[in-house]
Scaffold this motif. Structure first.
Motif, PDB file in Angstrom:
ATOM      1  N   LEU A  49       0.819  -1.119   0.084  1.00  0.00           N
ATOM      2  CA  LEU A  49       0.080   0.179  -0.065  1.00  0.00           C
ATOM      3  C   LEU A  49       0.986   1.267  -0.099  1.00  0.00           C
ATOM      4  CD1 LEU A  49      -2.692  -0.687   2.849  1.00  0.00           C
ATOM      5  CD2 LEU A  49      -2.753  -1.509   0.185  1.00  0.00           C
ATOM      6  N   ASP A  50       0.518   2.285  -0.868  1.00  0.00           N
ATOM      7  CA  ASP A  50       1.163   3.611  -0.778  1.00  0.00           C
ATOM      8  C   ASP A  50       0.388   4.486   0.472  1.00  0.00           C
ATOM      9  OD1 ASP A  50       3.030   3.209  -2.498  1.00  0.00           O
ATOM     10  OD2 ASP A  50       2.045   4.355  -4.053  1.00  0.00           O
ATOM     11  N   VAL A  51       0.923   4.787   1.402  1.00  0.00           N
ATOM     12  CA  VAL A  51       0.278   5.581   2.464  1.00  0.00           C
ATOM     13  C   VAL A  51       0.819   6.961   2.687  1.00  0.00           C
ATOM     14  CG1 VAL A  51       0.212   5.612   5.042  1.00  0.00           C
ATOM     15  CG2 VAL A  51       0.071   3.320   3.812  1.00  0.00           C
ATOM     16  N   ARG A  52      -0.289   7.763   3.092  1.00  0.00           N
ATOM     17  CA  ARG A  52       0.135   9.278   3.148  1.00  0.00           C
ATOM     18  C   ARG A  52       0.541   9.307   4.797  1.00  0.00           C
ATOM     19  NH1 ARG A  52      -3.870  12.245  -1.115  1.00  0.00           N
ATOM     20  NH2 ARG A  52      -2.663  11.754  -2.693  1.00  0.00           N
ATOM     21  N   VAL A  53       1.348   9.858   4.956  1.00  0.00           N
ATOM     22  CA  VAL A  53       1.976  10.076   6.357  1.00  0.00           C
ATOM     23  C   VAL A  53       2.198  11.447   6.733  1.00  0.00           C
ATOM     24  CG1 VAL A  53       2.829   7.624   6.506  1.00  0.00           C
ATOM     25  CG2 VAL A  53       4.434   9.688   5.819  1.00  0.00           C
ATOM     26  N   GLU A  54       2.309  11.932   7.904  1.00  0.00           N
ATOM     27  CA  GLU A  54       2.748  13.387   8.175  1.00  0.00           C
ATOM     28  C   GLU A  54       4.164  13.125   8.646  1.00  0.00           C
ATOM     29  OE1 GLU A  54       0.033  15.772  10.359  1.00  0.00           O
ATOM     30  OE2 GLU A  54      -1.548  15.576   8.924  1.00  0.00           O
ATOM     31  N   VAL A  55       4.995  13.981   8.205  1.00  0.00           N
ATOM     32  CA  VAL A  55       6.448  14.014   8.696  1.00  0.00           C
ATOM     33  C   VAL A  55       6.600  15.320   9.577  1.00  0.00           C
ATOM     34  CG1 VAL A  55       7.347  12.292   7.152  1.00  0.00           C
ATOM     35  CG2 VAL A  55       7.456  14.880   6.793  1.00  0.00           C
ATOM     36  N   PRO A  56       7.682  15.421  10.367  1.00  0.00           N
ATOM     37  CA  PRO A  56       7.822  16.515  11.187  1.00  0.00           C
ATOM     38  C   PRO A  56       7.735  17.839  10.411  1.00  0.00           C
ATOM     39  CG  PRO A  56       9.540  14.825  11.733  1.00  0.00           C
ATOM     40  CD  PRO A  56       8.792  14.353  10.640  1.00  0.00           C
ATOM     41  N   GLY A  57       7.105  18.828  10.786  1.00  0.00           N
ATOM     42  CA  GLY A  57       6.816  19.875  10.321  1.00  0.00           C
ATOM     43  C   GLY A  57       5.283  20.131   9.750  1.00  0.00           C
TER      44      GLY A  57
END
Length: 331
Positions: A42-50
């Motif tokens: 699966l391609d997953v949308r994540v939130e990285v620092p910032g």
């Protein structure tokens, strides 16, 4: 055909299955459900620092036949750029933006013999393949390499299902993998073997080199990478693209691609693992050592230092006291 359409899946369960490794079970919406074949991700949308959104790819470890439950298993790396930390923070009831199952590592049924080689959390890309081949009664050997058993998810389960066809190689127990011997025996005893490999870049280099030296068919060797393993520690460096009048800094937790996109560069990319080659840019000059972390460029192309997969590869060991400098052209 891979359909890269994103939807919101509900998190059903989260469980630690090994040290720093978490299993996350998802429930896709009914309209997005379909069977996850072995080798899918699966391609997953994540939130990285910032708070920046990024896309990460995680293998489907197992699923129900109708695709109503899909399990990912993610290692939280101390050098993570933020994606694995985000997934480890998910809780039951949360929503995760993701695609349906995508296929870049398909299993071909009907080979004379199968050799599956997993390095560490690379087992996530091979667990479903191993189980499928076992159910079909295929001649399969799974070599599973890890530092210690507490860092080897699904080892006990796979041993229960495949028995002595699973060969654990555990560093803390004094065992090591002799890749040259493994491939030599394969060439001698079953040259029609198909090998499926997932693990760190060093493991892939060793396997591909031995495979070539022993004259085995290149089409019978298939692999996936972590896309983040390199020969040098990730450090800070500068990157310039004169054609765009652009200069920026790539931090240890970022990539060239991410840094350039944050500055507005519209670049082509797809796999984000150094496999597809879509993001390759010509190198004009480099002050430092190119740390190629891809498997797309040949060893000769990497040695020439004329191109770089900007989604994973980096620069290390620049002039003392200064950040290394990478100057790129556009295709």
């Amino acid at each position: 055909m891979n359909a890269r359409t994103f939807h919101d899946a509900r998190v059903l369960e989260t469980t630690d299955v090994a040290t720093d490794i978490r299993r996350v079970v998802l429930e896709p919406p009914p309209a997005a459900r379909r069977r996850a074949d072995p080798g899918t991700h699966l391609d997953v949308r994540v939130e990285v620092p910032g708070g920046r959104p990024e896309v990460r790819s995680y293998s489907v470890v197992d699923s129900t036949p109708d695709g109503s439950r899909l399990a990912l298993t993610v290692h939280r790396s101390p050098t993570s750029r933020g994606g694995s930390a985000y997934v480890h923070g998910l809780r039951p009831g949360d929503s995760l933006r993701c695609t349906g199952p995508l296929q870049n590592f398909p299993l071909r049924i009907g080979a004379q013999r199968y050799l599956l080689l997993a390095g560490g959390v690379g087992i996530t890309a091979l667990a479903a393949t191993a189980r499928t081949l076992a159910r079909l009664g295929a001649d399969v050997e799974l070599v599973y390499v890890g530092r210690s058993r507490d860092r080897m998810p699904y080892l006990t389960d796979l041993q229960a299902e495949l028995g002595d066809r699973v060969r654990p190689v555990v560093s803390s127990e004094g065992t090591r993998l002799d890749v040259e011997d493994l491939i030599a025996r394969t060439a001698r005893d079953a040259p029609g073997t198909e090998a499926y490999v997932c693990g760190p870049l060093g493991l892939l280099d060793a396997v591909t080199g031995a495979w070539h030296r022993h004259g085995l068919p290149q089409t019978n060797l298939r692999y996936e990478t972590f896309g983040s393993s390199g020969r040098h520690a990730a450090g800070r460096f500068r990157v310039q693209v004169p054609a765009l009048d652009l200069e920026t800094v790539v931090d240890p937790g970022s990539t060239v691609l991410e840094a350039l996109r944050r500055r507005g560069a519209d670049l082509m990319y797809d796999c984000l693992k150094g496999e597809c080659g879509l993001c390759v840019l010509p190198v004009r000059t480099v002050e430092g050592v190119l740390d190629h972390r891809d498997v797309f460029l040949s060893p000769q192309q990497q040695e020439s230092a004329e191109a770089l997969c900007v989604c994973v590869s980096r620069v290390a060991a620049g002039p003392e006291g200064n950040d290394p400098l990478l100057v790129l052209d556009l295709p």
